[in-house]
Design an enzyme around this catalytic site. Structure first.
Site, PDB file in Angstrom:
ATOM      1  N   SER A 149       0.822  -1.042  -0.187  1.00 19.16           N
ATOM      2  CA  SER A 149       0.155   0.169  -0.206  1.00 19.16           C
ATOM      3  C   SER A 149       0.977   1.064  -0.063  1.00 19.16           C
ATOM      4  CB  SER A 149      -0.815  -0.147   1.216  1.00 19.16           C
ATOM      5  OG  SER A 149      -1.460   1.221   1.509  1.00 19.16           O
ATOM      6  N   TYR A 162      -1.137   0.921  10.820  1.00 21.54           N
ATOM      7  CA  TYR A 162      -1.479   0.161   9.387  1.00 21.54           C
ATOM      8  C   TYR A 162      -0.262   0.275   8.434  1.00 21.54           C
ATOM      9  CZ  TYR A 162      -3.576  -1.110   4.745  1.00 21.54           C
ATOM     10  OH  TYR A 162      -3.713  -1.585   3.464  1.00 21.54           O
TER      11      TYR A 162
END
Ligand SMILES: Cc1cc2nc3c(=O)[nH]c(=O)nc-3n(C[C@H](O)[C@H](O)[C@H](O)COP(=O)(O)OP(=O)(O)OC[C@H]3O[C@@H](n4cnc5c(N)ncnc54)[C@H](O)[C@@H]3O)c2cc1C
Ligand SMILES: NC(=O)c1ccc[n+]([C@@H]2O[C@H](COP(=O)([O-])OP(=O)(O)OC[C@H]3O[C@@H](n4cnc5c(N)ncnc54)[C@H](OP(=O)(O)O)[C@@H]3O)[C@@H](O)[C@H]2O)c1
Lengths: 256, 457
Positions: A149, A162
């Site tokens: 990501s 995250y």
């Protein structure tokens, strides 16, 4: 075997219900597919994902067999056996798609939750990734797609737990790719921005948001070109490159 | 007393075919003798082994991911009987070397593909065809005997009509799946000179070309047409060459002094302008333009060298890298005479898809041979080179497969890198017989390749 035009015959998804991974499977040329395994935590959602994938492939004229296999990223002790069994037959493409986004506020109030996210996104991926790489090396061919990501490229106040799991995963996957040079196998690191899936449901959409189909197309393009890294959308790569040089005090204040 | 044979090689190497696509890694052994070949076989693991010649197949037949590959190019001895023209060759010997040795003695290889850099083993295993298929059949039809090392470790001499004729024909066009061909004997063709007498004609209509090619079957030992598959929007233009080995009487005084001189690096005709840099639709279009223009409109009895006539591409070493890192595929199919229309359909579709082929070749096929997997069947064969990165190529070729199969046609394993198991089996109706025979020769599947993993899963 993957053919000259990068059409796989056998595909395994780790995180079988992932909307992005299923979009990738849906973009694959159906006439060449023979076997699709959706590996994930047993649930009605997983069973439905198998049925849906099978229906979709059948509609597109494929006779591929779609199966469900139990796989839990957290249960690393089980990984050698589970992944070994997945490779009882050759696998041309593995999509490492499992991951949790979680909630930053909750992580900060309950660090145990943060640890859990880190165990899924990073520890689970290290375990599964190394085992998959070993199998690919043994069979002498195959590609591993790792869903990283852009969140891992620079720490953000709003989602750094995250982000840090993805940063770890991303570096791990890059190194894994290097370790596979000369083995006939390869790793593609995919770095999406904001993707409209159930993971981001209810969140305010970030700029350059994309559909899972878009990520799927960008991923397959990357595979065809033999890329190491793919951004989705491509433009977010340039944005991230720009953001990386923004000074921290300023970056902290950016509304992203 | 036990002796151990050490075999050269044993390292993991990443291999591809000539098209530079779909790489895979295997442990590569380089035996130099039949004994070393047999010794290498005893070391192989559960992913088996496959023989490899000069790697001139376009796709994945000489690759074996995760297993062993036996590179036989070090096993390259030759024995030519100058009076009978019988050639005995180890399987790794190249047609290049055979020509260098045989032509000066007045013998020619009975069938040569478009490159002389293929091995005898590869020529038999793919049952290669040349410009003379309509008249002389394919390579396998000229093999008198072959020595086959099978999975059980035994080596047997097989002949086309002997007690194990079935195993012979399963091995011809068997793409290495029956075992390792270690040696073969071949009937060579007598020639008076090393030159060819060639007629050339240009056509601006595909129908005219094809009508002429059917007639030309009668008149020429060798015929081939090059088609400009890139330029234009309507009909396709082409250059047809037909020829035969020149007789002594065809040579002038100077040429007659050394009528069998053979040096493949010496050329009579000018080298074609070659798009050595970025290969794209435009450079290929220009190449096709030049190639067409340089051909005479109509010329008779021109003398060509063997290299000019048979192996023009060999002049440009490593031309396969011109297509870039994405590699390229060759699409080659055969269709029966009754469905000659498929040739035009395929050319049309690929031109529309923007596939820049600078090597589009149309040939006639005569009768096939008893090998169940032999590609040639009477009718037409068209071959096009296409960069793998052409957008939408996969779907275009999948659709074309259906057209070819619908016409009772098939695809060539030595060129294929992408078809499906269903396309393969539909094109080869005798596949089941072949498999049955393979299962008796190699019951546990010790000979395996990426091609067979892909097409016979
Ligand atoms: C420029 C060019 C032009 C060509 N033109 C033609 C043409 O006109 N007609 C035509 O028919 N083909 C043509 N070909 C294809 C070529 O002739 C075949 O692919 C041939 O098989 C290549 O021989 P090789 O030694 O390189 O074999 P490889 O490509 O190394 O291997 C081909 C197959 O043969 C098997 N094999 C190799 N050696 C042995 C052995 N000793 N025992 C058992 N199996 C073995 C391999 O396992 C593999 O399945 C052309 C190729 C190129 C690059
Ligand atoms: N959506 C985005 O904006 C975005 C952006 C960048 C990167 N990504 C990454 O892309 C990947 C796929 O995301 P997505 O958008 O497709 O979301 P998704 O549909 O929610 O997929 C996430 C997957 O992870 C699985 N998973 C969670 N915990 C697991 C565990 N312990 N064991 C096994 N599987 C587990 C989920 O399975 P269950 O069904 O069992 O929960 C689900 O299959 C993730 O790694 C994500 O981080 C997403």
């Amino acid at each position: 075997m993957m053919n000259a035009l990068h059409e796989p015959q056998s595909v395994v998804v780790l995180g079988g219900t992932s909307e992005i991974a299923r979009a990738i499977v849906a973009e694959l040329p159906p006439s060449h597919l023979r076997r699709v395994v959706l590996a994930g935590r047993p649930s009605p959602v997983l069973t439905e994902a198998v049925a849906e994938t099978e229906r979709d492939l059948a509609v597109r004229g494929s006779s591929a067999v779609v199966t469900e296999v139990a796989f839990d990223a957290l249960d690393t002790d089980s990984h050698p056996a589970v992944i070994g069994a997945l490779f009882a037959e050759d696998v041309d493409l593995v999509i490492l798609a499992f991951g949790v986004l979680g909630d930053q506020e909750e992580f900060e109030t309950d660090p145990a939750e943060a640890v859990l996210a880190a165990r899924v996104n990073y520890v689970g991926a290290v375990s599964a990734g190394l085992l998959v790489a070993d199998q690919l090396r043994r069979q002498g061919h195959g590609a591993l797609v790792v869903l990283s990501s852009v969140a891992g490229l620079r720490a953000r106040r709003s989602n750094f737990v995250y982000g840090s799991t993805k940063a770890g995963l991303d570096v791990f996957a890059q190194g894994l790719a290097d370790s596979l040079v000369g083995s006939g196998a390869s790793v593609l690191v995919v770095r999406p921005g904001f993707v409209r899936t159930r993971m981001t449901e209810g969140l305010a959409e970030a700029p350059l948001a994309v559909s899972p189909q878009q990520v799927a197309q960008d991923t397959l393009k990357g595979l065809r070109k033999g890329s190491h890294t793919v951004y989705s959308p491509a433009a977010i790569g340039a944005v991230m490159a720009g953001l990386r040089s923004v000074p921290r005090p300023l970056f902290r204040k950016l509304p992203i | 007393m036990t002796t151990t044979t050490t075999v050269p090689g044993g390292n993991r190497e990443v291999l591809t075919g000539w098209g530079c696509t779909a790489p895979s890694a295997a442990t590569v052994w380089r035996p130099r003798t039949p004994t070393e070949t047999a010794a290498a076989l005893t070391t192989i693991g559960d992913r088996g082994a496959i023989p490899r010649g000069m790697g001139r197949s376009y796709g994945d037949p000489a690759q074996n991911a995760g297993g062993a590959v036996l590179d036989l190019t070090g096993m390259d001895q030759l024995w030519l009987d100058g009076t009978t023209g019988e050639l005995a060759a180890q399987a790794g010997a190249s047609l290049d070397e055979i020509l260098r040795q045989a032509v000066p003695h007045g013998w020619f290889i009975p069938v040569t593909p478009g490159t002389r850099f293929v091995s005898v083993g590869g020529a038999i295993a793919a049952d290669v065809h040349g410009k003379n298929h309509h008249r002389d059949g394919s390579f396998g039809s000229h093999v008198r005997s072959l020595d086959l090392l099978t999975a059980d470790g035994a080596t047997s001499t097989l002949t086309p009509d002997g007690p194990r004729a079935a195993d012979f024909w399963t091995t011809v066009a068997g793409m290495g799946r029956t075992g390792v061909i270690t040696r073969a004997t071949i009937d060579m063709l007598p020639i008076e000179t090393s030159l060819l007498r060639v007629d050339t004609d240009r056509f601006t209509s595909l129908d005219d070309l094809m009508a002429r090619m059917v007639e030309a079957d009668e008149h020429y030992r060798y015929t081939v047409a090059w088609v400009d598959s890139v330029n234009g929007t309507g009909d396709f233009r082409s250059v047809l060459t037909g020829g035969d080995h020149a007789a002594l009487a065809d040579l002038d005084a100077r040429q007659s002094r050394d009528p069998l001189a053979y040096d493949p690096d010496v050329r009579l005709t000018a080298p074609p302008w070659f798009p050595a840099r970025a290969l794209n639709r435009w450079s290929v279009a220009a190449f096709n333009e030049v190639w067409f223009r340089k051909a005479p409109r109509h010329r008779r009895d021109e003398l060509h060298t063997i290299a000019d006539f048979f192996h023009p591409l060999d002049m440009v070493r490593g031309w396969n890298r011109v297509y870039g890192s994405g590699g390229f595929v060759q699409y080659q199919f055969a269709v029966p005479d009754a469905r000659a229309d498929v040739v035009g359909v395929a050319l049309d579709r690929l031109r529309t898809a923007g596939a820049p082929s600078f090597l589009t070749v149309l040939k006639r096929f005569g009768p096939g041979n008893p090998a169940p997997l032999s590609f040639p069947t009477p009718g037409w064969t068209l071959a096009l080179d296409i960069p793998a990165g052409v957008p939408g190529l996969a779907a275009t070729l999948d659709a074309l497969d259906e057209v070819v199969l619908g016409a009772g046609g098939r695809h060539y394993l030595a060129k294929d890198a992408r078809m499906t198991p269903a396309t393969f089996s539909a094109g080869y109706p005798r596949l089941a017989d072949w498999r049955e025979r393979v299962d008796t020769l190699d019951p546990t599947g010790r000979f395996m390749s990426d091609l067979f993993r892909r097409l016979l899963p």
